[in-house]
Design a protein around this motif. Sequence first.
Motif, PDB file in Angstrom:
ATOM      1  N   MET A   1      37.253  47.247  38.950  1.00 46.59           N
ATOM      2  CA  MET A   1      37.766  45.914  38.685  1.00 46.59           C
ATOM      3  C   MET A   1      36.826  45.159  37.739  1.00 46.59           C
ATOM      4  SD  MET A   1      40.674  45.237  40.174  1.00 46.59           S
ATOM      5  CE  MET A   1      41.745  45.914  41.446  1.00 46.59           C
ATOM      6  N   ALA A   2      37.419  44.328  36.894  1.00 44.87           N
ATOM      7  CA  ALA A   2      36.625  43.536  35.952  1.00 44.87           C
ATOM      8  C   ALA A   2      36.057  42.303  36.645  1.00 44.87           C
ATOM      9  CB  ALA A   2      37.509  43.125  34.776  1.00 44.87           C
ATOM     10  N   TRP A   3      34.994  41.788  36.064  1.00 48.24           N
ATOM     11  CA  TRP A   3      34.394  40.531  36.520  1.00 48.24           C
ATOM     12  C   TRP A   3      34.518  39.517  35.391  1.00 48.24           C
ATOM     13  CZ3 TRP A   3      30.883  39.640  40.926  1.00 48.24           C
ATOM     14  CH2 TRP A   3      30.910  40.703  41.864  1.00 48.24           C
ATOM     15  N   LEU A   4      34.938  38.325  35.743  1.00 48.91           N
ATOM     16  CA  LEU A   4      35.003  37.251  34.758  1.00 48.91           C
ATOM     17  C   LEU A   4      33.698  36.472  34.781  1.00 48.91           C
ATOM     18  CD1 LEU A   4      38.597  35.878  35.509  1.00 48.91           C
ATOM     19  CD2 LEU A   4      37.916  37.741  33.982  1.00 48.91           C
ATOM     20  N   HIS A   5      33.227  36.060  33.605  1.00 49.88           N
ATOM     21  CA  HIS A   5      31.968  35.330  33.502  1.00 49.88           C
ATOM     22  C   HIS A   5      32.208  33.978  32.839  1.00 49.88           C
ATOM     23  CE1 HIS A   5      30.579  39.477  34.017  1.00 49.88           C
ATOM     24  NE2 HIS A   5      29.411  38.978  34.406  1.00 49.88           N
ATOM     25  N   TYR A   6      31.671  32.925  33.436  1.00 52.65           N
ATOM     26  CA  TYR A   6      31.752  31.574  32.881  1.00 52.65           C
ATOM     27  C   TYR A   6      30.372  30.917  32.958  1.00 52.65           C
ATOM     28  CZ  TYR A   6      36.749  32.278  33.851  1.00 52.65           C
ATOM     29  OH  TYR A   6      38.024  32.777  33.915  1.00 52.65           O
ATOM     30  N   THR A  18      30.479  34.051  38.279  1.00 53.78           N
ATOM     31  CA  THR A  18      31.229  35.292  38.147  1.00 53.78           C
ATOM     32  C   THR A  18      32.392  35.281  39.127  1.00 53.78           C
ATOM     33  OG1 THR A  18      29.754  36.397  39.723  1.00 53.78           O
ATOM     34  CG2 THR A  18      29.229  36.617  37.380  1.00 53.78           C
ATOM     35  N   VAL A  19      33.519  35.772  38.655  1.00 54.80           N
ATOM     36  CA  VAL A  19      34.712  35.892  39.505  1.00 54.80           C
ATOM     37  C   VAL A  19      35.027  37.375  39.611  1.00 54.80           C
ATOM     38  CG1 VAL A  19      37.146  35.292  39.785  1.00 54.80           C
ATOM     39  CG2 VAL A  19      35.573  33.671  38.685  1.00 54.80           C
ATOM     40  N   PRO A  20      34.846  37.969  40.790  1.00 50.02           N
ATOM     41  CA  PRO A  20      35.053  39.416  40.942  1.00 50.02           C
ATOM     42  C   PRO A  20      36.532  39.783  41.061  1.00 50.02           C
ATOM     43  CG  PRO A  20      34.409  38.459  43.037  1.00 50.02           C
ATOM     44  CD  PRO A  20      34.387  37.333  42.028  1.00 50.02           C
ATOM     45  N   HIS A  21      36.787  41.071  40.925  1.00 50.57           N
ATOM     46  CA  HIS A  21      38.109  41.651  41.175  1.00 50.57           C
ATOM     47  C   HIS A  21      39.185  41.097  40.246  1.00 50.57           C
ATOM     48  CE1 HIS A  21      35.975  43.054  44.635  1.00 50.57           C
ATOM     49  NE2 HIS A  21      35.965  41.862  45.225  1.00 50.57           N
ATOM     50  N   ALA A  22      38.803  40.779  39.009  1.00 52.95           N
ATOM     51  CA  ALA A  22      39.792  40.302  38.038  1.00 52.95           C
ATOM     52  C   ALA A  22      40.517  41.489  37.418  1.00 52.95           C
ATOM     53  CB  ALA A  22      39.102  39.486  36.955  1.00 52.95           C
ATOM     54  N   GLU A  23      41.733  41.249  36.976  1.00 53.43           N
ATOM     55  CA  GLU A  23      42.528  42.306  36.355  1.00 53.43           C
ATOM     56  C   GLU A  23      43.158  41.799  35.065  1.00 53.43           C
ATOM     57  OE1 GLU A  23      44.546  44.970  39.697  1.00 53.43           O
ATOM     58  OE2 GLU A  23      44.774  42.831  40.122  1.00 53.43           O
ATOM     59  N   TYR A  24      43.437  42.719  34.160  1.00 52.87           N
ATOM     60  CA  TYR A  24      44.184  42.425  32.946  1.00 52.87           C
ATOM     61  C   TYR A  24      45.669  42.510  33.281  1.00 52.87           C
ATOM     62  CZ  TYR A  24      39.855  42.877  30.316  1.00 52.87           C
ATOM     63  OH  TYR A  24      38.587  42.700  29.823  1.00 52.87           O
ATOM     64  N   VAL A  25      46.437  41.497  32.849  1.00 56.41           N
ATOM     65  CA  VAL A  25      47.835  41.381  33.273  1.00 56.41           C
ATOM     66  C   VAL A  25      48.755  41.305  32.060  1.00 56.41           C
ATOM     67  CG1 VAL A  25      49.480  40.083  34.677  1.00 56.41           C
ATOM     68  CG2 VAL A  25      47.041  40.046  35.258  1.00 56.41           C
ATOM     69  N   CYS A  26      49.881  41.994  32.154  1.00 59.97           N
ATOM     70  CA  CYS A  26      51.003  41.800  31.241  1.00 59.97           C
ATOM     71  C   CYS A  26      52.282  42.061  32.028  1.00 59.97           C
ATOM     72  CB  CYS A  26      50.902  42.710  30.017  1.00 59.97           C
ATOM     73  SG  CYS A  26      51.021  44.477  30.387  1.00 59.97           S
ATOM     74  N   TYR A  96      43.075  33.102  33.977  1.00 58.60           N
ATOM     75  CA  TYR A  96      42.588  32.638  35.279  1.00 58.60           C
ATOM     76  C   TYR A  96      42.518  31.117  35.318  1.00 58.60           C
ATOM     77  CZ  TYR A  96      39.516  32.192  39.363  1.00 58.60           C
ATOM     78  OH  TYR A  96      38.986  31.850  40.582  1.00 58.60           O
ATOM     79  N   LEU A  97      42.112  30.500  34.219  1.00 60.32           N
ATOM     80  CA  LEU A  97      41.963  29.045  34.181  1.00 60.32           C
ATOM     81  C   LEU A  97      43.287  28.334  33.930  1.00 60.32           C
ATOM     82  CD1 LEU A  97      38.629  28.733  32.136  1.00 60.32           C
ATOM     83  CD2 LEU A  97      38.914  28.668  34.621  1.00 60.32           C
ATOM     84  N   ILE A  98      44.051  28.794  32.916  1.00 61.49           N
ATOM     85  CA  ILE A  98      45.244  28.023  32.542  1.00 61.49           C
ATOM     86  C   ILE A  98      46.308  28.083  33.631  1.00 61.49           C
ATOM     87  CG2 ILE A  98      44.791  28.289  30.082  1.00 61.49           C
ATOM     88  CD1 ILE A  98      46.999  30.369  29.946  1.00 61.49           C
ATOM     89  N   GLU A  99      46.367  29.188  34.385  1.00 64.14           N
ATOM     90  CA  GLU A  99      47.347  29.258  35.465  1.00 64.14           C
ATOM     91  C   GLU A  99      47.027  28.258  36.580  1.00 64.14           C
ATOM     92  OE1 GLU A  99      50.077  30.576  35.311  1.00 64.14           O
ATOM     93  OE2 GLU A  99      50.049  32.436  34.172  1.00 64.14           O
ATOM     94  N   ARG A 100      45.803  27.789  36.581  1.00 66.29           N
ATOM     95  CA  ARG A 100      45.383  26.779  37.563  1.00 66.29           C
ATOM     96  C   ARG A 100      45.273  25.397  36.927  1.00 66.29           C
ATOM     97  NH1 ARG A 100      43.668  31.697  38.601  1.00 66.29           N
ATOM     98  NH2 ARG A 100      43.406  32.412  40.759  1.00 66.29           N
TER      99      ARG A 100
END
Length: 782
Positions: A1-6, A18-26, A96-100
Amino acid sequence: MAWLHYYIKTADGPVLVTVPHAEYVCFCATYDLPRLQALPQSAKLRRLDLPLKNFNSDPVTAIYASSSRLFRQVIRGAVDLGIPLFETDIRPEHRYLIERYIALDVEFIGQFEPAVKGALTRFTATRARKSSVDIQLQAISLDFECSMSGELYSVGLYGKTLDVEYKKVIMVGSPGEISGDRTAISDDQADYIEWVADERGLILSLIDWFAEFDPDIIIGWAVVTFDLALVYRRAKLHGIKLAIGRGGSELSWKVADKYRPETLSLPGRVVLDGIDWLKAAFYRFDSFSLDSVSRALLEEGKALPSGKKGVENRAEEITELFHHDKAALAHYNLTDSRLVWDVFKNTELFEFAIERSRLTGLELGRVGASVAAFNNLYLPHLHRAGFVAPAMATSQGLESPGGYVMDSIPGLYKHILVLDFKSLYPSIIRTFLIDPKGLIKGLSEPEADNVDGFLGAKFSRDSPILPELVKTLMEHREEAKSEKNAPLSQAIKIIMNSLYGVLGSRGCVFHDARLASSITLRGHQIMKQTRAWIEELGYQVIYGDTDSTFVWLGQDPSDIDVDKIGKGLVETINTRWKCKLDKEMNIACHLELEFECHYEQFFMPTLRGSTEGSKKRYVGALTNNEGELQLIFKGMEQVRSDWSPLARRIQEALYYRLFSKQDVMVFLQEVVNDLMQGKLDEELVFSKRLRRDIADYTAKSSPHVKAAKMMCDFSGSERFSKRGTKVEYLITLNGAEPVKYRQSAIDYHYYLTRQLAPIAEPVLGLLDKCFSDISSKQMSLI
């Protein structure tokens, strides 16, 4: 799983979240899943059926990939199989951000990681939500001075917090050198100059400075393409890792040897270039050099002792100062940094950049990106409405018409009123419910449930997304105006006006000619109907352009109240539009005509060599708040940088004399005399930058390209052939020649017939005079 970094700035300092367990979505149409499963990577994908549809109303399935590599492989495989995938271009850290609905300000929920000495504080997040906490960001203005070959001499660093100045110059040299300098070092300079032994020491000292001062924002002038690119190359030459990012991370470039803002990687810091952000905020200058802009905005220029202008002169003098007057060089270097800072503060660019990011969800520091901003605003609402974005633009080759431009009635007028529709295109979107999702729904709904557009478009009345976004933006702009928050107001204005451009761009997946045409053609209809109503009231419309209508009140109405007429017209037209749209289309009208200004005198020229009225070209005169005559030029030579300074100055002077009833002929005769006697040579210099390298020009006949080629030949330097080079040239008897290397006599006849005559003839024509009456008299005296 990918990790997001901010990288997040908090009240207690910077934090790496860091946000763990991120995924690429389409997404793909559910009926395409069996074919997609033929891909070798299919077994590694996660699938989830969601209550979402594409714009063909087909159910879609979400496809999740655990890494960017796997995601790219799936996209390539789907292309090979001819399977459309939706929203593949939305990066997971953005999604991750815009959906919220998170834009700039965020609150993460989770836990801090154990502290590691010397490392950036880390935080693992499990949730995130919008925040409204106001965190102050710390900025620094950075500027390098170097030799003509690029060797670093010094770096200036300037900032200000609560009116307390921060000043520092890291300079190659030693205090002992100052005693022999022409300028003695001041006590102030002794405090802010840090001496280093050589260029390597300068770079290492700068790295240490970044670790200690730790700015959030770096500003400068061409700071990415010049300053950061330069120090990166010099550090690479010395084998130094340029660790000036947060937590000691390294500055790098995503594409080798492409030193552009979009390729810069500087983790944890934001870089704002003054030139790019002034343009983003729609500032206009003849030249965007720091010296020109600071003189225009601050009435202060660069601090070279000689005051010489020109890049080459400046480079030579900087080298001279480095070897003989380092105190003066330090002052010059720091002044450049301060001027950039003062330009940012004067124009409120810091606030503008922050408000733009807060509105759109774009990363702070990202310039342009109108399509990305639209997606950030629109997609979360679209998903909640049950749809995913299209895979590609609907219209391929079919384009919408531009804004409405009326044929003008040329002439010299008194008392012209300019009536403008406030935010016309955003108001059309809101009034006529123009919306990508609304178009898809409207085409399948009963007639009574939608609003007609153009090119067969129909827009649903049910929960439109884009009109509601426009409504919210308009309300926020009114609040910003009432609170005198100019940066926020300007940011909202630019975003609203970009909505039509995005929908009309093939680079946007929502592009559909029915959407864009339903905006522009509705604008045509509104302008034509507004003109008809005004003329029904007994006034003549002499011109109209996109959202502006020019109304002539008739022959010198000196005994009437012009302001009362203007306000009355606006009230009447707005009332008629409200009634018309309510009665004929059953929609609320959000069009708002405003009384923009009153030109006491106004000139609409003809096309050159024709009796037909021109378009987008006029000059108007009004009395300003100080009781002085003020001229407003639109599209005339006076506001175009491709005309000589002489032509622009004389044109303004001619119209001022025309409108103030001063003698024009005597003035022009004096100008012509001075021109032919060589007294105006400094105003004959054209200035233009190369938009590409000389080698990439297909036609070398352009005057500035020819002059640049001569600069290369005479100087023996290829730097004059590069994109961005400012070319200053004169027209001589042998054509265009660079000012510094001019070989031939100035062609005064060219300036007489090709510069002065074209701008003088329209004015002289109004007086039944001819420019040849002046020029022939002068030529007979030669």
